[in-house]
Write a protein that holds these residues in place. Sequence first.
Motif, PDB file in Angstrom:
ATOM      1  N   GLY A  44       0.672  -1.416  -0.030  1.00  0.00           N
ATOM      2  CA  GLY A  44       0.034   0.022   0.026  1.00  0.00           C
ATOM      3  C   GLY A  44       0.988   1.306  -0.169  1.00  0.00           C
ATOM      4  O   GLY A  44       1.961   1.399   0.874  1.00  0.00           O
ATOM      5  N   PRO A  45       0.663   2.302  -0.916  1.00  0.00           N
ATOM      6  CA  PRO A  45       1.457   3.313  -0.979  1.00  0.00           C
ATOM      7  C   PRO A  45       1.545   4.358   0.426  1.00  0.00           C
ATOM      8  O   PRO A  45       0.720   4.248   1.159  1.00  0.00           O
ATOM      9  CB  PRO A  45       0.820   4.223  -2.095  1.00  0.00           C
ATOM     10  N   TYR A  46       2.691   5.138   0.352  1.00  0.00           N
ATOM     11  CA  TYR A  46       2.903   6.005   1.497  1.00  0.00           C
ATOM     12  C   TYR A  46       1.959   7.214   1.096  1.00  0.00           C
ATOM     13  O   TYR A  46       1.463   7.291   0.247  1.00  0.00           O
ATOM     14  CB  TYR A  46       4.267   6.580   1.463  1.00  0.00           C
ATOM     15  N   ALA A  47       1.676   7.818   2.294  1.00  0.00           N
ATOM     16  CA  ALA A  47       0.467   8.914   2.181  1.00  0.00           C
ATOM     17  C   ALA A  47       0.928   9.979   1.229  1.00  0.00           C
ATOM     18  O   ALA A  47      -0.335  10.375   0.639  1.00  0.00           O
ATOM     19  CB  ALA A  47       0.722   9.619   3.740  1.00  0.00           C
ATOM     20  N   ARG A  48       1.883  10.270   0.876  1.00  0.00           N
ATOM     21  CA  ARG A  48       2.279  11.250  -0.047  1.00  0.00           C
ATOM     22  C   ARG A  48       1.861  10.727  -1.598  1.00  0.00           C
ATOM     23  O   ARG A  48       1.299  11.362  -2.404  1.00  0.00           O
ATOM     24  CB  ARG A  48       3.700  11.593  -0.284  1.00  0.00           C
ATOM     25  N   ALA A  49       2.125   9.426  -1.808  1.00  0.00           N
ATOM     26  CA  ALA A  49       1.603   8.655  -2.910  1.00  0.00           C
ATOM     27  C   ALA A  49       0.112   8.547  -3.158  1.00  0.00           C
ATOM     28  O   ALA A  49      -0.517   8.791  -4.025  1.00  0.00           O
ATOM     29  CB  ALA A  49       2.441   7.509  -2.904  1.00  0.00           C
ATOM     30  N   ALA A  50      -0.425   8.059  -1.933  1.00  0.00           N
ATOM     31  CA  ALA A  50      -2.118   8.149  -1.645  1.00  0.00           C
ATOM     32  C   ALA A  50      -2.773   9.276  -2.192  1.00  0.00           C
ATOM     33  O   ALA A  50      -4.087   9.163  -2.177  1.00  0.00           O
ATOM     34  CB  ALA A  50      -2.241   7.449  -0.369  1.00  0.00           C
ATOM     35  N   ARG A  51      -2.148  10.379  -2.285  1.00  0.00           N
ATOM     36  CA  ARG A  51      -2.697  11.487  -2.271  1.00  0.00           C
ATOM     37  C   ARG A  51      -3.393  11.519  -3.885  1.00  0.00           C
ATOM     38  O   ARG A  51      -4.307  12.362  -4.166  1.00  0.00           O
ATOM     39  CB  ARG A  51      -1.820  12.626  -2.430  1.00  0.00           C
ATOM     40  N   MET A  52      -2.801  10.601  -4.647  1.00  0.00           N
ATOM     41  CA  MET A  52      -3.445  10.280  -6.086  1.00  0.00           C
ATOM     42  C   MET A  52      -4.842   9.982  -5.906  1.00  0.00           C
ATOM     43  O   MET A  52      -5.549  10.267  -6.830  1.00  0.00           O
ATOM     44  CB  MET A  52      -2.694   9.228  -6.725  1.00  0.00           C
ATOM     45  N   GLU A  53      -5.343   9.354  -4.654  1.00  0.00           N
ATOM     46  CA  GLU A  53      -6.646   9.223  -4.496  1.00  0.00           C
ATOM     47  C   GLU A  53      -7.319  10.269  -3.486  1.00  0.00           C
ATOM     48  O   GLU A  53      -8.421  10.686  -3.487  1.00  0.00           O
ATOM     49  CB  GLU A  53      -6.987   7.718  -3.955  1.00  0.00           C
ATOM     50  N   GLY A  54      -6.384  10.447  -2.457  1.00  0.00           N
ATOM     51  CA  GLY A  54      -6.745  11.458  -1.319  1.00  0.00           C
ATOM     52  C   GLY A  54      -7.188  12.795  -1.931  1.00  0.00           C
ATOM     53  O   GLY A  54      -7.906  13.812  -1.212  1.00  0.00           O
ATOM     54  N   SER A  55      -6.711  13.300  -2.985  1.00  0.00           N
ATOM     55  CA  SER A  55      -6.925  14.862  -3.281  1.00  0.00           C
ATOM     56  C   SER A  55      -6.936  14.718  -5.069  1.00  0.00           C
ATOM     57  O   SER A  55      -6.030  14.347  -5.874  1.00  0.00           O
ATOM     58  CB  SER A  55      -5.869  15.736  -3.103  1.00  0.00           C
ATOM     59  N   LYS A  56      -8.289  15.127  -5.412  1.00  0.00           N
ATOM     60  CA  LYS A  56      -8.440  14.922  -6.830  1.00  0.00           C
ATOM     61  C   LYS A  56      -7.723  15.935  -7.602  1.00  0.00           C
ATOM     62  O   LYS A  56      -7.243  15.979  -8.661  1.00  0.00           O
ATOM     63  CB  LYS A  56     -10.102  15.168  -7.203  1.00  0.00           C
ATOM     64  N   GLN A  57      -7.345  17.019  -6.922  1.00  0.00           N
ATOM     65  CA  GLN A  57      -6.774  18.089  -7.226  1.00  0.00           C
ATOM     66  C   GLN A  57      -5.224  17.950  -7.686  1.00  0.00           C
ATOM     67  O   GLN A  57      -4.692  18.066  -8.716  1.00  0.00           O
ATOM     68  CB  GLN A  57      -6.808  19.596  -6.651  1.00  0.00           C
TER      69      GLN A  57
END
Length: 434
Positions: A98-111
Amino acid sequence: MSVADSKVDVLLLGSGGREHALLQKLSESKRAGKLYVCPGNGGMWSRAQKVDLNAENPADVAAFAKEHNIDLVVIGPEAPLVAGVADAVSAAGIAVFGPYARAARMEGSKQFAKEIMTRAGVPTAAYKAFTDEAACVDYVQRIGGPVVVKADGLAAGKGVIVAQTTKEALAGVHECFSAFGDAGNVVVVEEMLKGPECSLLALTDGKTLIPLATSQDHKRALEGDLGPNTGGMGVYSPVPFVTDEELKAMVEIEQKVVDQLALEGITYKGCLYGGFMLTKDGPKVLEFNARFGDPETQVVIPRMQADLIDVFMHIDAGTLDQAVVEWADNWAVSVVLTSAGYPGSYEKGKAITGIEDTQALDGVTVYQAGTALNKKGELVTAGGRVINVTALAQSFEAAREQAYAACDLIHFEGKTLRRDIGLRALRGRDAWEV
Ligand code: AMP
Ligand code: GLY
């Protein structure tokens, strides 16, 4: 015994049909050691030890994993990823999927995802992001519907309004700014794309990308793709009408995104879920998720021929180029049984019967989702999406028939399902030309 053959104790986070399918595949690995699940569901606790822990608390998960000598933590849903659970587990010296938080922003922030896509030069719907409701309203009034309005952050699949008219779009703008808490601090307005949808999940260690088989979810609650969006009502794999050219384009898009993230100092390790619209101008990205899809996993994982623990350990080590993933030459259809009222409010605690009877049917596997055991130890409903019935067969038609035959054997009060999963695809690509 070499390290590559040693037993691996696994902690799996999540409680859906996706996690049940992952647990089954993990347990089939020749390297499977002790299996723990947090929190899991009524179908998983006979196979893995239940752990009571807040799966979204990075420090708690890392401490538990250390204390119990866990070798691999597998993170199913998005919330622990965005919260940084992978970062904490990895910092504790434990392998993680599972990706690290910074990479998970691909889902966590649409912008954020849109900005990465723009810099990577991959095709996606034209968009504009707003932090101010009045400016957003003004823009929507100017361009008019049809248009798609999205809350920027995680909104449990509910933060997307596909608006045919300006009026619906304006209601969507107000909803996004008011109903989703911090997830609605930024609202994205984007061009409406047309065509059939296709999900392409891919495994990556930040360099190598292994695309999994294509699949297609059915997001709307009602037959004929009507009604509100849900977490997914049914799915099949592979998608028969995807051309080689389209598949190649989708894989290239995902590789470009992983490369762009790497260029910006972000190593993406895990599953990258690309949601695509197959438009007349080629595949365009609707969204990225930082995890396996649910219910896509329930048709993709059973068709996958690989040792899942081996593959996940290779991803953690950055050696995915050494992993072997093959595909069964068959079809999978999965139908979701939901509680009446879902995706709105629904009742829980209804007794579930008939799952054992499905074992007599060839190729059928039942993955549980919103289920629990009551005080008497009986299986009861505990969520909106209750059960996924997956059937594998040599033809698409046979897989559909078998899945529905199994659905008819399972009973609980309020059982609701769509009878048309895969039907449009069977009619061919022209079924989308409306
Ligand atoms: P998302 O969570 O962004 O994938 O959006 C959920 C669903 O809304 C997608 O699966 C599509 O059915 C629909 N959707 C999202 N974006 C668009 C778009 N730009 N054009 C048309 N439909 C969209
Ligand atoms: N099937 C949609 C999702 O996993 O987000």
